[in-house]
Design a protein around this motif. Structure first.
Motif, PDB file in Angstrom:
ATOM      1  N   HIS A  10       0.863  -1.182   0.000  1.00 26.20           N
ATOM      2  CA  HIS A  10       0.000   0.000   0.000  1.00 26.20           C
ATOM      3  C   HIS A  10       0.900   1.233   0.000  1.00 26.20           C
ATOM      4  O   HIS A  10       1.825   1.331   0.804  1.00 26.20           O
ATOM      5  N   ILE A  11       0.615   2.167  -0.887  1.00 26.66           N
ATOM      6  CA  ILE A  11       1.358   3.419  -0.937  1.00 26.66           C
ATOM      7  C   ILE A  11       0.407   4.519  -0.500  1.00 26.66           C
ATOM      8  O   ILE A  11      -0.635   4.742  -1.124  1.00 26.66           O
ATOM      9  N   TYR A  12       0.773   5.195   0.584  1.00 30.61           N
ATOM     10  CA  TYR A  12      -0.046   6.283   1.114  1.00 30.61           C
ATOM     11  C   TYR A  12       0.495   7.593   0.565  1.00 30.61           C
ATOM     12  O   TYR A  12       1.659   7.922   0.756  1.00 30.61           O
ATOM     13  N   ARG A  13      -0.362   8.350  -0.135  1.00 28.80           N
ATOM     14  CA  ARG A  13       0.063   9.611  -0.739  1.00 28.80           C
ATOM     15  C   ARG A  13      -0.811  10.760  -0.226  1.00 28.80           C
ATOM     16  O   ARG A  13      -2.020  10.617  -0.124  1.00 28.80           O
ATOM     17  N   ARG A  14      -0.157  11.855   0.044  1.00 29.76           N
ATOM     18  CA  ARG A  14      -0.869  13.061   0.453  1.00 29.76           C
ATOM     19  C   ARG A  14      -1.201  13.853  -0.810  1.00 29.76           C
ATOM     20  O   ARG A  14      -0.320  14.192  -1.591  1.00 29.76           O
ATOM     21  N   ALA A  15      -2.470  14.143  -1.019  1.00 30.33           N
ATOM     22  CA  ALA A  15      -2.903  14.822  -2.233  1.00 30.33           C
ATOM     23  C   ALA A  15      -2.964  16.334  -2.052  1.00 30.33           C
ATOM     24  O   ALA A  15      -2.524  17.080  -2.915  1.00 30.33           O
ATOM     25  N   ALA A  16      -3.511  16.801  -0.938  1.00 34.95           N
ATOM     26  CA  ALA A  16      -3.661  18.248  -0.762  1.00 34.95           C
ATOM     27  C   ALA A  16      -3.771  18.601   0.712  1.00 34.95           C
ATOM     28  O   ALA A  16      -4.208  17.802   1.526  1.00 34.95           O
ATOM     29  N   GLN A  17      -3.367  19.840   1.029  1.00 34.59           N
ATOM     30  CA  GLN A  17      -3.525  20.392   2.366  1.00 34.59           C
ATOM     31  C   GLN A  17      -4.106  21.791   2.215  1.00 34.59           C
ATOM     32  O   GLN A  17      -3.671  22.546   1.351  1.00 34.59           O
ATOM     33  N   GLU A  18      -5.055  22.110   3.053  1.00 33.95           N
ATOM     34  CA  GLU A  18      -5.665  23.444   3.004  1.00 33.95           C
ATOM     35  C   GLU A  18      -5.844  23.984   4.420  1.00 33.95           C
ATOM     36  O   GLU A  18      -6.173  23.248   5.338  1.00 33.95           O
ATOM     37  N   TYR A  19      -5.606  25.281   4.551  1.00 37.28           N
ATOM     38  CA  TYR A  19      -5.888  26.001   5.795  1.00 37.28           C
ATOM     39  C   TYR A  19      -6.896  27.090   5.456  1.00 37.28           C
ATOM     40  O   TYR A  19      -6.766  27.768   4.449  1.00 37.28           O
ATOM     41  N   GLU A  20      -7.874  27.277   6.311  1.00 35.98           N
ATOM     42  CA  GLU A  20      -8.875  28.309   6.066  1.00 35.98           C
ATOM     43  C   GLU A  20      -9.207  28.982   7.397  1.00 35.98           C
ATOM     44  O   GLU A  20      -9.478  28.308   8.383  1.00 35.98           O
ATOM     45  N   MET A  21      -9.164  30.314   7.411  1.00 36.03           N
ATOM     46  CA  MET A  21      -9.501  31.058   8.634  1.00 36.03           C
ATOM     47  C   MET A  21     -10.840  31.732   8.450  1.00 36.03           C
ATOM     48  O   MET A  21     -11.060  32.447   7.475  1.00 36.03           O
ATOM     49  N   ALA A  31      -6.193  15.979   2.410  1.00 34.18           N
ATOM     50  CA  ALA A  31      -6.721  14.884   1.596  1.00 34.18           C
ATOM     51  C   ALA A  31      -5.563  13.949   1.240  1.00 34.18           C
ATOM     52  O   ALA A  31      -4.455  14.394   0.966  1.00 34.18           O
ATOM     53  N   SER A  32      -5.841  12.687   1.271  1.00 39.84           N
ATOM     54  CA  SER A  32      -4.834  11.705   0.894  1.00 39.84           C
ATOM     55  C   SER A  32      -5.526  10.501   0.268  1.00 39.84           C
ATOM     56  O   SER A  32      -6.745  10.361   0.347  1.00 39.84           O
ATOM     57  N   PHE A  33      -4.745   9.685  -0.344  1.00 42.51           N
ATOM     58  CA  PHE A  33      -5.305   8.465  -0.916  1.00 42.51           C
ATOM     59  C   PHE A  33      -4.308   7.334  -0.755  1.00 42.51           C
ATOM     60  O   PHE A  33      -3.120   7.553  -0.531  1.00 42.51           O
ATOM     61  N   VAL A  34      -4.822   6.124  -0.870  1.00 44.31           N
ATOM     62  CA  VAL A  34      -4.001   4.926  -0.721  1.00 44.31           C
ATOM     63  C   VAL A  34      -4.014   4.178  -2.046  1.00 44.31           C
ATOM     64  O   VAL A  34      -5.063   3.900  -2.602  1.00 44.31           O
ATOM     65  N   GLU A  35      -2.817   3.884  -2.525  1.00 43.16           N
ATOM     66  CA  GLU A  35      -2.674   3.126  -3.767  1.00 43.16           C
ATOM     67  C   GLU A  35      -2.337   1.687  -3.374  1.00 43.16           C
ATOM     68  O   GLU A  35      -1.400   1.437  -2.622  1.00 43.16           O
TER      69      GLU A  35
END
Length: 100
Positions: A10-21, A31-35
């Motif tokens: 299984h390859i764990y990949r981070r797709a996106a990070q967001e900060y919102e105030m 967000a991440s996904f597993v291959e």
């Protein structure tokens, strides 16, 4: 992640990070996904025995045996000799390194 027991990858990949105030609060989103990679599953011991039997058959047939197979056959010969020594009650022996 490599799982030897289940023979899975299984390859764990981070797709996106967001900060919102907003209004004094901070929202964080990741967000991440597993291959999951397809792996040919087979019993490693069975594969090793098949490899060894193939080397023995090639040797008996007079076919050329590669260096790695020669090492495998030497290991098998040594294991069989040790087994014979145990069966015959031979306490110890001085081992000599075979010439290559």
């Amino acid at each position: 992640m490599l799982d030897y027991t289940e023979q899975d990858i299984h390859i764990y990949r981070r797709a996106a990070q967001e900060y919102e105030m907003k209004r004094g609060s901070i929202r964080y989103r990741r967000a991440s996904f597993v291959e999951h990679l397809k792996v040919h599953r087979d019993n490693p011991l069975k594969l090793e025995i098949q490899h060894l039997l193939g080397a023995v058959r090639r040797r008996r047939a007079g076919e050329p045996v590669v260096a790695a197979e020669q090492d495998d056959l030497r290991s098998l010969a040594m294991a069989l000799e040790i087994e014979r020594m145990i069966r015959d009650g031979v306490p110890e022996v001085a081992w000599l390194e075979p010439s290559r």
